[in-house]
Design an enzyme around this catalytic site. Structure first.
Site, PDB file in Angstrom:
ATOM      1  N   ARG A 138       0.809  -1.217   0.000  1.00 33.42           N
ATOM      2  CA  ARG A 138       0.000   0.000   0.000  1.00 33.42           C
ATOM      3  C   ARG A 138       0.845   1.272   0.000  1.00 33.42           C
ATOM      4  O   ARG A 138       0.385   2.328  -0.400  1.00 33.42           O
ATOM      5  CB  ARG A 138      -0.999  -0.027   1.149  1.00 33.42           C
ATOM      6  CG  ARG A 138      -2.141  -1.012   0.850  1.00 33.42           C
ATOM      7  CD  ARG A 138      -3.052  -1.246   2.017  1.00 33.42           C
ATOM      8  NE  ARG A 138      -2.506  -2.069   3.066  1.00 33.42           N
ATOM      9  CZ  ARG A 138      -2.429  -3.393   3.040  1.00 33.42           C
ATOM     10  NH1 ARG A 138      -2.846  -4.056   2.004  1.00 33.42           N
ATOM     11  NH2 ARG A 138      -1.924  -4.061   4.054  1.00 33.42           N
ATOM     12  N   GLU A 194       4.104  -8.669  11.634  1.00 33.96           N
ATOM     13  CA  GLU A 194       3.119  -8.407  12.671  1.00 33.96           C
ATOM     14  C   GLU A 194       2.275  -9.628  12.995  1.00 33.96           C
ATOM     15  O   GLU A 194       1.935  -9.885  14.125  1.00 33.96           O
ATOM     16  CB  GLU A 194       2.170  -7.265  12.252  1.00 33.96           C
ATOM     17  CG  GLU A 194       2.795  -5.899  12.266  1.00 33.96           C
ATOM     18  CD  GLU A 194       3.435  -5.513  10.941  1.00 33.96           C
ATOM     19  OE1 GLU A 194       3.184  -6.194   9.925  1.00 33.96           O
ATOM     20  OE2 GLU A 194       4.211  -4.544  10.929  1.00 33.96           O
TER      21      GLU A 194
END
Length: 134
Positions: free
Chosen positions: A5, A42
């Site tokens: 992104r 993550e």
């Protein structure tokens, strides 16, 4: 811009500032690239990031851009690549930071405490019992 992104957010900013843009991609996705050290993702597992050869030259001023700063894993890996290549890190920018996940402390511990972080939204999450996360 960090995969993927950051590829959407970075080019318009680079165009507006009349500055070059380069992609920071997951390892083995770019031809003729420099790959950095492994980092913890993550959600699960480890990964590595790469930048094109000659994307950063010693003394180049660089802003790293992503959509989300969560634990700081990918941001830290991108910042480390820029530092290894001799770039001057001007800042880290993102749309959202999830503060409760501690990215700022991890980045500070990794030697990036002096890097200014710019975000549009800083999210303070609530814990499952309804109290505010620290």
């Amino acid at each position: 811009g960090i995969d993927a992104r950051g590829f959407v957010l970075g080019p318009p900013l680079a165009l507006a500032l009349r500055k070059p843009f380069f992609m920071v991609r997951k390892a083995d996705k770019l031809p003729s690239c420099i790959t950095g050290a492994e980092y913890r993702k993550e959600y699960a597992g480890d990964d590595r990031l790469s930048v094109p050869l000659n994307a950063v030259k010693p003394g180049d001023k660089v802003v790293v851009i992503d959509d989300l700063i969560a634990t700081g894993g990918s941001a830290g890996a991108a910042l480390e690549l820029v530092r290894q290549l001799g770039g001057e890190i001007v800042g880290l920018a993102a749309v959202i930071e999830i503060k409760a996940l501690g990215a700022r402390q991890r980045l500070n511990d990794a030697g990036f405490g002096d890097v200014e972080i710019f975000t549009v939204i800083e999210e303070d999450l609530l814990t499952l019992d309804g109290t505010q996360a620290v």
